[in-house]
Write a protein that holds these residues in place. Structure first.
Motif, PDB file in Angstrom:
ATOM      1  N   PRO A 132       0.828  -1.214   0.000  1.00  0.00           N
ATOM      2  CA  PRO A 132       0.000   0.000   0.000  1.00  0.00           C
ATOM      3  C   PRO A 132       0.861   1.262   0.000  1.00  0.00           C
ATOM      4  O   PRO A 132       1.979   1.276   0.521  1.00  0.00           O
ATOM      5  CB  PRO A 132      -0.798  -0.113   1.302  1.00  0.00           C
ATOM      6  N   VAL A 133       0.305   2.304  -0.579  1.00  0.00           N
ATOM      7  CA  VAL A 133       0.972   3.608  -0.630  1.00  0.00           C
ATOM      8  C   VAL A 133       0.132   4.618   0.139  1.00  0.00           C
ATOM      9  O   VAL A 133      -1.062   4.790  -0.140  1.00  0.00           O
ATOM     10  CB  VAL A 133       1.178   4.083  -2.081  1.00  0.00           C
ATOM     11  N   PHE A 134       0.753   5.283   1.112  1.00  0.00           N
ATOM     12  CA  PHE A 134       0.110   6.343   1.878  1.00  0.00           C
ATOM     13  C   PHE A 134       0.703   7.685   1.442  1.00  0.00           C
ATOM     14  O   PHE A 134       1.850   7.747   0.996  1.00  0.00           O
ATOM     15  CB  PHE A 134       0.335   6.166   3.382  1.00  0.00           C
ATOM     16  N   LEU A 135      -0.055   8.733   1.591  1.00  0.00           N
ATOM     17  CA  LEU A 135       0.388  10.082   1.244  1.00  0.00           C
ATOM     18  C   LEU A 135       0.345  10.948   2.490  1.00  0.00           C
ATOM     19  O   LEU A 135      -0.690  11.034   3.158  1.00  0.00           O
ATOM     20  CB  LEU A 135      -0.514  10.668   0.156  1.00  0.00           C
ATOM     21  N   LYS A 136       1.473  11.599   2.809  1.00  0.00           N
ATOM     22  CA  LYS A 136       1.544  12.444   4.007  1.00  0.00           C
ATOM     23  C   LYS A 136       1.429  13.907   3.609  1.00  0.00           C
ATOM     24  O   LYS A 136       2.200  14.401   2.782  1.00  0.00           O
ATOM     25  CB  LYS A 136       2.856  12.199   4.761  1.00  0.00           C
ATOM     26  N   VAL A 137       0.450  14.591   4.202  1.00  0.00           N
ATOM     27  CA  VAL A 137       0.138  15.962   3.806  1.00  0.00           C
ATOM     28  C   VAL A 137       0.398  16.931   4.951  1.00  0.00           C
ATOM     29  O   VAL A 137       0.481  16.545   6.117  1.00  0.00           O
ATOM     30  CB  VAL A 137      -1.331  16.072   3.344  1.00  0.00           C
ATOM     31  N   ILE A 139      -4.701   6.100  -4.049  1.00  0.00           N
ATOM     32  CA  ILE A 139      -3.829   6.068  -2.880  1.00  0.00           C
ATOM     33  C   ILE A 139      -4.558   5.312  -1.768  1.00  0.00           C
ATOM     34  O   ILE A 139      -5.778   5.389  -1.623  1.00  0.00           O
ATOM     35  CB  ILE A 139      -3.479   7.502  -2.442  1.00  0.00           C
ATOM     36  N   ASP A 140      -3.810   4.579  -0.947  1.00  0.00           N
ATOM     37  CA  ASP A 140      -4.432   3.682   0.029  1.00  0.00           C
ATOM     38  C   ASP A 140      -4.814   4.359   1.342  1.00  0.00           C
ATOM     39  O   ASP A 140      -5.691   3.849   2.056  1.00  0.00           O
ATOM     40  CB  ASP A 140      -3.489   2.504   0.304  1.00  0.00           C
ATOM     41  N   ALA A 141      -4.159   5.462   1.695  1.00  0.00           N
ATOM     42  CA  ALA A 141      -4.499   6.179   2.932  1.00  0.00           C
ATOM     43  C   ALA A 141      -3.799   7.533   2.914  1.00  0.00           C
ATOM     44  O   ALA A 141      -2.790   7.724   2.223  1.00  0.00           O
ATOM     45  CB  ALA A 141      -4.097   5.383   4.167  1.00  0.00           C
ATOM     46  N   LEU A 142      -4.327   8.465   3.701  1.00  0.00           N
ATOM     47  CA  LEU A 142      -3.712   9.779   3.898  1.00  0.00           C
ATOM     48  C   LEU A 142      -3.232   9.894   5.338  1.00  0.00           C
ATOM     49  O   LEU A 142      -3.953   9.520   6.269  1.00  0.00           O
ATOM     50  CB  LEU A 142      -4.712  10.897   3.625  1.00  0.00           C
ATOM     51  N   ILE A 143      -2.014  10.424   5.509  1.00  0.00           N
ATOM     52  CA  ILE A 143      -1.511  10.747   6.842  1.00  0.00           C
ATOM     53  C   ILE A 143      -1.663  12.253   7.041  1.00  0.00           C
ATOM     54  O   ILE A 143      -1.084  13.057   6.305  1.00  0.00           O
ATOM     55  CB  ILE A 143      -0.044  10.333   7.016  1.00  0.00           C
ATOM     56  N   GLY A 184     -15.086   9.628   3.587  1.00  0.00           N
ATOM     57  CA  GLY A 184     -14.847   8.267   4.062  1.00  0.00           C
ATOM     58  C   GLY A 184     -14.302   7.331   3.002  1.00  0.00           C
ATOM     59  O   GLY A 184     -14.160   6.130   3.248  1.00  0.00           O
ATOM     60  N   ALA A 185     -13.961   7.856   1.819  1.00  0.00           N
ATOM     61  CA  ALA A 185     -13.474   7.006   0.727  1.00  0.00           C
ATOM     62  C   ALA A 185     -12.027   6.571   0.920  1.00  0.00           C
ATOM     63  O   ALA A 185     -11.573   5.633   0.246  1.00  0.00           O
ATOM     64  CB  ALA A 185     -13.617   7.739  -0.608  1.00  0.00           C
ATOM     65  N   LEU A 186     -11.300   7.244   1.785  1.00  0.00           N
ATOM     66  CA  LEU A 186      -9.903   6.908   2.060  1.00  0.00           C
ATOM     67  C   LEU A 186      -9.700   6.755   3.560  1.00  0.00           C
ATOM     68  O   LEU A 186     -10.175   7.588   4.331  1.00  0.00           O
ATOM     69  CB  LEU A 186      -8.961   8.010   1.576  1.00  0.00           C
ATOM     70  N   PRO A 187      -8.968   5.727   3.994  1.00  0.00           N
ATOM     71  CA  PRO A 187      -8.578   5.671   5.405  1.00  0.00           C
ATOM     72  C   PRO A 187      -7.693   6.867   5.752  1.00  0.00           C
ATOM     73  O   PRO A 187      -6.875   7.306   4.934  1.00  0.00           O
ATOM     74  CB  PRO A 187      -7.802   4.358   5.514  1.00  0.00           C
ATOM     75  N   LEU A 188      -7.860   7.375   6.955  1.00  0.00           N
ATOM     76  CA  LEU A 188      -7.075   8.506   7.430  1.00  0.00           C
ATOM     77  C   LEU A 188      -6.221   8.080   8.624  1.00  0.00           C
ATOM     78  O   LEU A 188      -6.681   7.320   9.482  1.00  0.00           O
ATOM     79  CB  LEU A 188      -7.991   9.659   7.835  1.00  0.00           C
ATOM     80  N   ILE A 189      -4.994   8.571   8.658  1.00  0.00           N
ATOM     81  CA  ILE A 189      -4.063   8.321   9.750  1.00  0.00           C
ATOM     82  C   ILE A 189      -3.731   9.672  10.358  1.00  0.00           C
ATOM     83  O   ILE A 189      -3.297  10.582   9.648  1.00  0.00           O
ATOM     84  CB  ILE A 189      -2.794   7.611   9.245  1.00  0.00           C
ATOM     85  N   ALA A 190      -3.960   9.829  11.648  1.00  0.00           N
ATOM     86  CA  ALA A 190      -3.808  11.126  12.301  1.00  0.00           C
ATOM     87  C   ALA A 190      -2.444  11.252  12.958  1.00  0.00           C
ATOM     88  O   ALA A 190      -1.972  10.335  13.628  1.00  0.00           O
ATOM     89  CB  ALA A 190      -4.904  11.322  13.343  1.00  0.00           C
ATOM     90  N   ALA A 191      -1.827  12.410  12.778  1.00  0.00           N
ATOM     91  CA  ALA A 191      -0.557  12.727  13.433  1.00  0.00           C
ATOM     92  C   ALA A 191      -0.556  14.214  13.765  1.00  0.00           C
ATOM     93  O   ALA A 191      -1.248  15.001  13.129  1.00  0.00           O
ATOM     94  CB  ALA A 191       0.620  12.387  12.528  1.00  0.00           C
TER      95      ALA A 191
END
Length: 345
Positions: A202-207, A228-232, A276-283
């Motif tokens: 999987p590929v995540f994108l960090k914004v 893209i598989d998830a956003l950070i 809700g179309a992409l999983p989100l990762i919170a930081a």
């Protein structure tokens, strides 16, 4: 925490970067602990990966993939190494890392200092893939004539050793890097990255958190279109809330407690923009179980932390995981997945 309270004054007597390097050297000498076991309440599947708990170590701590085993042993559900660039680079001039103790914050202008992907690849190639989830954060060299090519090369180099890959276009410390968040540039970048990935991880994108409403909508649309598989959400901020430390005017990215409100706001924005179309990762600014729980209720499937370790020590991951269970149970949630996105507008 009691042990760390004894060690912390000694670490704080050193320059921030010197203390960090001493920490890495010490961890390299320590035996690797056992990775976290899957918690039936906290486990979550994101992008086809089974995370034993949602508390991850953000990129920046283990830049050169030297101590991921030891950090997994502290109870993290996953560890992200890097940022790694195709060629080694020294980063920006020192001093470039500043503790803002009064604000429980850090400012850094490191500039993707790392030993390069080849050196890290040799270390990661020796790991057992069932020994915990390890993501690899990739970036572009500062002097690269073609940064998109750098990202594609990083994907090809690391896809065989990474459980997931993170495309980091959100650091404020490489001049021009954040321009890759513009709609046209981002589309070209993600097209190249996904082609290089093929059928890999999987590929995540960090914004970045420093985005306007239209930027968020455009970025979300491109990420969804390019699968893209998830956003950070998110990296450090170049904005400056009210700070007390003498280092408050230093240039670079601000992380830690003062980023908390901004990072949570951006998470909510991306939840709205993605529907809700992409999983989100919170930081960003996560230092307690309550912080992590707020991000999960706001739509995050996973959380990451780093700066809080400076002030709370390596036992923080386990404390947050334990606190999450208690908070969920008090609200009547049987599983973490039941709590994701349940925040009321």
């Amino acid at each position: 925490m009691a042990l760390y309270s004894l060690v912390r004054p000694l670490a704080f007597a050193l320059d921030g970067e010197a203390a960090h390097r001493l920490t890495i050297r010490s961890l390299k000498l320590a035996p690797a602990g056992r990775p976290a076991k899957a918690d039936p309440v906290l486990k979550v599947n994101v992008a086809g990966l089974d995370f034993p708990n949602p508390v991850g170590l953000a990129a920046g701590f283990d830049k050169d993939a030297e101590v991921w085993r030891q950090m997994l042993g502290f109870g993290f559900g996953f560890v992200e190494v890097g940022t790694l660039t195709p060629q080694p680079q020294a980063g920006n001039d020192r001093p470039r890392l500043f503790r803002l103790a009064e604000d429980r914050a850090v400012i850094n202008r490191m500039g993707f200092n790392n030993g390069g992907q080849a050196a890290a690849l040799a270390r990661l190639a020796r790991r057992h893939r069932n020994g915990g989830i390890v993501g690899v954060n990739i970036g572009a060299n500062k002097d690269s004539p073609d940064r998109i090519a750098d990202y594609a090369a990083g994907v090809r180099a690391m896809l065989g050793v990474a459980d997931y890959l993170t495309v980091n276009i959100s650091s404020p410390n490489t001049p021009g890097l954040r321009a890759l968040q513009d709609k046209g540039a981002l589309d070209a970048l993600l097209a190249a990255v996904m082609e290089a990935r093929g059928v890999g991880p999987p590929v995540f994108l960090k914004v970045a958190p420093d985005l306007e409403r239209q930027d968020i909508d455009d970025l979300a649309a491109v990420a969804i279109a390019r699968k893209i598989d998830a956003l950070i959400v998110s990296n450090t901020t170049v904005s400056r809330p009210v700070l007390r430390s003498k280092h408050r005017e230093e240039t670079g990215g601000l992380s830690g407690a003062p980023l908390k409100a901004l990072a949570l706001a951006r998470l909510r924005d991306f939840r709205r923009a993605t529907g809700g179309a992409l999983p989100l990762i919170a930081a960003g600014g996560i230092e307690t179980a309550a912080d992590a729980y707020a991000r999960i209720r706001a739509g995050a499937s996973l959380v990451q932390l780093y700066s809080a370790l400076v002030y709370e020590g390596p036992g923080l991951a386990r404390r947050i995981a334990s606190g999450l269970r208690a908070l969920m149970e008090s609200d009547g949630f049987a599983r973490l997945t039941d709590a994701i996105g349940t925040e009321k507008p």
